[in-house]
Motif scaffolding. Sequence first.
Motif, PDB file in Angstrom:
ATOM      1  N   MET A   1       0.655   4.507   6.697  1.00 11.72           N
ATOM      2  CA  MET A   1       1.198   3.759   5.563  1.00 11.72           C
ATOM      3  C   MET A   1       2.410   2.921   5.964  1.00 11.72           C
ATOM      4  O   MET A   1       2.615   1.824   5.477  1.00 11.72           O
ATOM      5  N   ALA A   2       3.245   3.493   6.844  1.00  9.71           N
ATOM      6  CA  ALA A   2       4.442   2.760   7.268  1.00  9.71           C
ATOM      7  C   ALA A   2       4.065   1.464   7.976  1.00  9.71           C
ATOM      8  O   ALA A   2       4.704   0.427   7.778  1.00  9.71           O
ATOM      9  N   VAL A   3       2.993   1.523   8.807  1.00  9.84           N
ATOM     10  CA  VAL A   3       2.570   0.322   9.526  1.00  9.84           C
ATOM     11  C   VAL A   3       2.058  -0.736   8.549  1.00  9.84           C
ATOM     12  O   VAL A   3       2.363  -1.932   8.673  1.00  9.84           O
ATOM     13  N   VAL A   4       1.275  -0.303   7.555  1.00 10.11           N
ATOM     14  CA  VAL A   4       0.778  -1.241   6.546  1.00 10.11           C
ATOM     15  C   VAL A   4       1.943  -1.851   5.776  1.00 10.11           C
ATOM     16  O   VAL A   4       1.951  -3.046   5.447  1.00 10.11           O
ATOM     17  N   GLY A   5       2.961  -1.028   5.484  1.00 11.67           N
ATOM     18  CA  GLY A   5       4.144  -1.534   4.790  1.00 11.67           C
ATOM     19  C   GLY A   5       4.882  -2.577   5.602  1.00 11.67           C
ATOM     20  O   GLY A   5       5.340  -3.596   5.063  1.00 11.67           O
ATOM     21  N   LEU A   6       4.966  -2.353   6.925  1.00 16.06           N
ATOM     22  CA  LEU A   6       5.635  -3.327   7.791  1.00 16.06           C
ATOM     23  C   LEU A   6       4.891  -4.660   7.813  1.00 16.06           C
ATOM     24  O   LEU A   6       5.502  -5.712   7.965  1.00 16.06           O
ATOM     25  N   VAL A   7       3.564  -4.622   7.662  1.00 15.35           N
ATOM     26  CA  VAL A   7       2.774  -5.859   7.616  1.00 15.35           C
ATOM     27  C   VAL A   7       2.928  -6.548   6.265  1.00 15.35           C
ATOM     28  O   VAL A   7       3.087  -7.770   6.180  1.00 15.35           O
ATOM     29  N   ALA A   8       2.902  -5.757   5.190  1.00 15.70           N
ATOM     30  CA  ALA A   8       2.974  -6.332   3.840  1.00 15.70           C
ATOM     31  C   ALA A   8       4.322  -6.975   3.561  1.00 15.70           C
ATOM     32  O   ALA A   8       4.408  -8.004   2.878  1.00 15.70           O
ATOM     33  N   LEU A   9       5.415  -6.394   4.097  1.00 13.31           N
ATOM     34  CA  LEU A   9       6.756  -6.920   3.821  1.00 13.31           C
ATOM     35  C   LEU A   9       6.947  -8.353   4.305  1.00 13.31           C
ATOM     36  O   LEU A   9       7.320  -9.229   3.514  1.00 13.31           O
ATOM     37  N   PRO A  10       6.721  -8.658   5.590  1.00 10.73           N
ATOM     38  CA  PRO A  10       6.919 -10.052   6.019  1.00 10.73           C
ATOM     39  C   PRO A  10       5.937 -11.023   5.381  1.00 10.73           C
ATOM     40  O   PRO A  10       6.285 -12.175   5.122  1.00 10.73           O
ATOM     41  N   CYS A  11       4.705 -10.561   5.105  1.00  9.69           N
ATOM     42  CA  CYS A  11       3.739 -11.452   4.443  1.00  9.69           C
ATOM     43  C   CYS A  11       4.225 -11.800   3.037  1.00  9.69           C
ATOM     44  O   CYS A  11       4.173 -12.959   2.609  1.00  9.69           O
ATOM     45  N   GLY A  12       4.697 -10.789   2.320  1.00 11.73           N
ATOM     46  CA  GLY A  12       5.218 -11.035   0.982  1.00 11.73           C
ATOM     47  C   GLY A  12       6.439 -11.923   1.001  1.00 11.73           C
ATOM     48  O   GLY A  12       6.590 -12.832   0.171  1.00 11.73           O
ATOM     49  N   ALA A  13       7.335 -11.683   1.965  1.00 14.95           N
ATOM     50  CA  ALA A  13       8.537 -12.510   2.067  1.00 14.95           C
ATOM     51  C   ALA A  13       8.199 -13.959   2.385  1.00 14.95           C
ATOM     52  O   ALA A  13       8.812 -14.888   1.858  1.00 14.95           O
ATOM     53  N   GLU A  14       7.175 -14.171   3.238  1.00 18.42           N
ATOM     54  CA  GLU A  14       6.769 -15.531   3.584  1.00 18.42           C
ATOM     55  C   GLU A  14       6.274 -16.282   2.350  1.00 18.42           C
ATOM     56  O   GLU A  14       6.649 -17.438   2.115  1.00 18.42           O
TER      57      GLU A  14
END
Length: 352
Positions: A1-14
């Motif tokens: 889950m942590a890895v998926v969260g790390l991917v979702a965060l920068p995508c959302g910020a972009e």
Amino acid sequence: MAVVGLVALPCGAELLVRGASRLAGVFGVSPLVVGLTVVAFGTSAPEAAVGVQSVLTGSADVALGNAIGSNVLNVLLVLGLSAAITPLVVSSRLVRLDVPIMIGVSFLLLVLCLNGELGRPDGLILFTGIAVYTFHAIRRGRREGGEEPRRNGRAETAGMLLQALYAAAGLFLLVLGARWLVDGAVAVAEAAGLSQLVIGLTVVAVGTSLPEIATSVAAAFRGEREMAVGNIVGSCIFNVLFVLGLAGLVAPDGIGVSSAVLGFDLPVMIATAVACLPIFFTGLEISRWEGFLFLGYYVAYTLYLILAATNHDALPAFSAVMMALVIPLTLVALLVPFVRALRGRAARRKTS
């Protein structure tokens, strides 16, 4: 889950930054102010989402460590990496106004935390500060030469709605990614025997600072060097005033501040903020050697956290070398050109 969260965060910020920055352009806000406010808000949104999620799930140490660690990382790692790629141009406005504000809010946070807690009244003070800063930054930016707002009828309205949709989708990904990241980080902390504070200062801080890293490094590669610096300064201000202000407001029982935070982590954050002033002032740029200096200090800071968390035998020797040799030599290297620059400006004023 942590890895998926790390991917979702920068995508959302972009998505959030793309939509919000284009909306800002429609309303005639200057590029520097967009970096200091809109882009800074967008890239600080992961810290805000993580902070709120942390305090609501009883992991307030992660919220505090994340905000403080992100500011240290922004200056030492992100600016260091960007300047190592190419020397960064610093706006005189940053030196006169925004960097002193960054230093001031860092000291304000220390004062508010001296009683060992960051409660709702403290959160309200910080949150009010970001509202005032944003209002004056946008007002000043438009007065100093921002573009006139564009009005192109239905086509412009449709474009604005599309950008607003991007921003909304980005916020959704940020909140979802933050929840996954916090849950995963707390699990890692417990499994490794590390404190939530250390995880917040390192792993979570790096994860939530990925948007700042991506934005500033990309700006450096594209030659938009002033934007790279403005993004970091604005993000540091937002991390203290907005992220911790919001976390303090929603925390049911306030955010506890440990002696380790008061004795080490907050002073390090203040020191990195103060170090920006002489570096930015000399020549109004951050040179490559200063970028590598920042990177070296971030490595040393992270190594110290790991040694302290594991009670390693090398910690006393490492601390002694840093305090007796490395830090004093760095101060001399920074202060000598700073004093020379001050004298040069004073001489030019006398002759003019």
